[in-house]
Design an enzyme around this catalytic site. Structure first.
Site, PDB file in Angstrom:
ATOM      1  CB  THR A 153      -0.953   0.007   1.210  1.00 53.05           C
ATOM      2  OG1 THR A 153      -0.215  -0.161   2.412  1.00 53.05           O
ATOM      3  CG2 THR A 153      -1.979  -1.090   1.086  1.00 53.05           C
TER       4      THR A 153
ATOM      5  CE  LYS B 178      -0.713  -3.539   4.387  1.00 53.89           C
ATOM      6  NZ  LYS B 178      -0.954  -2.114   4.613  1.00 53.89           N
TER       7      LYS B 178
ATOM      8  CB  THR C 227      -1.648  -1.830   9.015  1.00 47.65           C
ATOM      9  OG1 THR C 227      -2.309  -0.997   9.855  1.00 47.65           O
ATOM     10  CG2 THR C 227      -2.470  -2.036   7.745  1.00 47.65           C
TER      11      THR C 227
ATOM     12  CD  GLU D 156       1.810   5.304   6.455  1.00 52.83           C
ATOM     13  OE1 GLU D 156       1.439   5.947   7.441  1.00 52.83           O
ATOM     14  OE2 GLU D 156       1.032   4.721   5.683  1.00 52.83           O
TER      15      GLU D 156
ATOM     16  CG  ASN E 189      -0.383   8.632   8.269  1.00 53.52           C
ATOM     17  OD1 ASN E 189      -0.949   7.724   7.681  1.00 53.52           O
ATOM     18  ND2 ASN E 189       0.850   8.523   8.739  1.00 53.52           N
TER      19      ASN E 189
ATOM     20  CB  SER F 231      -3.961   6.152   3.758  1.00 52.71           C
ATOM     21  OG  SER F 231      -3.493   6.671   4.975  1.00 52.71           O
TER      22      SER F 231
END
EC number: 2.3.1.35
Lengths: 383, 383
Positions: B146, B168, B179, B259, B378, B383
């Site tokens: 993603t 992932k 996640t 991220e 974010n 997302s």
């Protein structure tokens, strides 16, 4: 008006040289009586700063004649020497004011793990004592600022009596309590147990429900001092409500001035089976970094609200959860609700309502968004 | 190598058009046997995506013949219709592969609260089935990305058998799990209870101790499939250790690609009375936004470590806590220790050691710093 709005109090705020910037950094609040009753609520963090350990001892006696507050250094994690510094501060204030050191509370705020420049602080107390005045409340409120952009004061009137106060706090705002120093004063004639009951009830619903960044401080202190100078003994419920009003006002000012924040988020949890459930869910939402980023981006990302609710132990059925953002029920029955494009998030205040559909209890938690400015303020220099 | 490193597996990764970008978004992993044993670990979030609810049912039978994974949509908070979408996905895969739908696991990742484009997904399964290959592991790993910047695979060899896997995950990384979608495969001949024991033990010490941003997903799924194609039944301890090695490798890759992160923070809690205490303290440190900002700013702000420890219920005496950052004991006995200027924080990996001085237990938690890039990623889009 601040801490000198109520009769029987004087205050001062000066620059003692604790801060290298030369900004005001030392405040003194003195209760002239006739009563010297006091109550206090302190951080729930098990790592407590020296002034918290000292003031907790002082408050056990139920009497406080003066409060010394400094910014520019938290005096936390400073070992036995740090505690001796706080003790010396109280002794010096006692000597200057002609009081007993055992009735002098001390509160500090600033960087953790650094000793205070005691020569400057003690000399500053001489200077502050000279400046004490019935109009000194504003200066005291200014002297306790750290990263605050504005000083915070509030006042509410009872029937013949007054409650006033000042607060500082901008980062590390979280339940139990939040890097805050708060001094409330009243000229109502209330004894220490009465003050304690009113203060605990008020903080539980105000400062304890402010969760700007999920971080709990080592120094949080909220004090309520009563001079009795009005000669009026209010009814307990009316007094408690007025104290709550002042705390609520100051708590909202803390959220409104949180480090780097661009949004104030009002999270109301309704339909909870118990108030504890409502508070647990509210805090979980308040602390979700992904949601806080989404709010910053004005994105009504209700999926992040649900994923935060899902981490709690509160009673709820995932298929019955409802979420509104700024009044639009974007999630109904755990699934897609009204059109998220209807949500207008341009303004600073954002309202999230989470309905657990389990009962009738509710709670409101205030939080802030997560911004690049927050990261910058807390990474660019030590604080 | 990925999920096709072990014998008995084929895989494919294609662009089905679920993502508007046209990037790969659909992966298929097929177990050719002779064994079809499987075990799974799923998110502890009580708000679970439809594919999690489905796959939990499938795993109860202990047999999985294929896994369908899609990026581009989480199929979470989509109501009964979303569950029907997952069911239809399994039915379609069963039809294409000639299997039973009850043995087909489904995993989805992407935005919460949006229905999947089922026409594209179902048509994609026809295409994916044609592309299935013993060399398809890399393509499958790419199709589940993603916001990942790189795809993640790992392989470890046993004595005549292999464990391989893909993962992932980039945001919403937190214990229980993070996640992440992970598929592990092995050609070892291990039954479902044996797989379950090895997988639970491995995830408890690896994926469950990754806490990038404190946010728990609705979709986390870790599956371990055994084909038995090597004909070798390994000793349980050796098998568990090899599974743990692959999980640890993938978990580190997740933290390394989190991220917006600029630092990987290895938090080791030592001297704890119990392992639970060590984990609780490690997580509290991992989730402290102020500390995460300080690490980003290369500031060895140990006061923020202590204030995080102080919020836990672990056994410790505040005056006996020790903290090292990158090997320098900047806090000793709850107070100022060695010179913080000795701490070199220029590199991506930062090591924090917190010594509770209460016992002999320990735990390691991995986290990331908090950066303006994290906020941007974010907040700038959903997302």
């Amino acid at each position: 008006m601040s801490v000198t709005a109520a009769k029987g109090f004087t205050a001062a705020g000066i620059a003692a040289g604790i801060k290298e910037s030369g900004s005001p950094d030392l405040a003194l609040v003195v209760n002239r009586g006739p009563r010297l009753a006091a109550a206090g609520v302190f951080t729930a963090n098990r790592v407590k700063a020296a002034p918290v350990l000292w003031s907790q001892q002082v408050l056990r006696g139920g009497q406080v004649s003066a409060v010394v507050l400094n910014s520019g250094g938290a005096n936390a994690c400073t070992g036995p020497e740090g505690f001796q510094d706080t003790h010396a501060t109280a002794e010096k204030a006692a000597q200057v004011l002609g009081h007993s050191a055992g009735e002098i509370a001390v509160a500090s705020t600033g960087l953790i793990g650094v000793r205070l420049p005691m020569d400057k602080l003690l000399a500053g107390l001489d200077k502050a004592a000279v400046e004490l005045s019935e109009h000194g409340g504003e200066k005291a409120a200014i002297a306790i600022k750290t990263t605050d952009t504005v000083h915070k004061t509030a006042v509410a009137q009872g029937d013949g009596w007054t409650v006033g106060g000042m607060a500082k706090g901008a980062g590390m705002l979280a339940p139990g309590l939040a890097t805050m120093l708060v001094v409330l004063t009243t000229d109502a004639d209330v004894d220490a147990p009465g003050l304690d009951a009113a203060l605990r009830s008020a903080t539980r619903q105000t400062f304890d429900r402010v969760d700007s960044d999920g971080c709990m401080s080592t120094n949080d202190t909220v004090l309520l001092l009563a001079s009795g100078a009005s000669g009026v003994t209010p009814e307990a419920a009316a007094f408690a409500e007025t104290v709550r009003t002042v705390c609520d006002d100051l708590a909202r000012q803390l959220i409104g001035d949180a480090e780097g924040a661009s949004k104030d988020i009002r999270i109301e949890v309704v339909g909870a089976a118990t108030e504890d459930d409502a508070v647990e869910v509210g805090r979980s939402i308040a602390r979700n970094n992904l949601l806080k980023c989404a709010i910053h981006g004005e994105d009504p990302n209700w999926g992040r609200v649900l994923s935060a609710i899902g981490t709690t132990s509160a009673a709820f059925d995932p298929d019955r959860l409802n979420v509104a953002i700024n009044g639009v029920w974007v999630c109904r029955n755990g699934s897609v609700g009204d059109d998220r494009d209807l949500v207008d998030m341009r303004y600073r205040e954002v309202r999230i309502t989470a309905d657990l559909a389990e009962g009738t209890e509710s709670a409101v938690i205030w939080a802030n968004d997560l911004t690049a400015d927050y990261v910058h303020e807390n990474s660019a220099y030590s604080s």
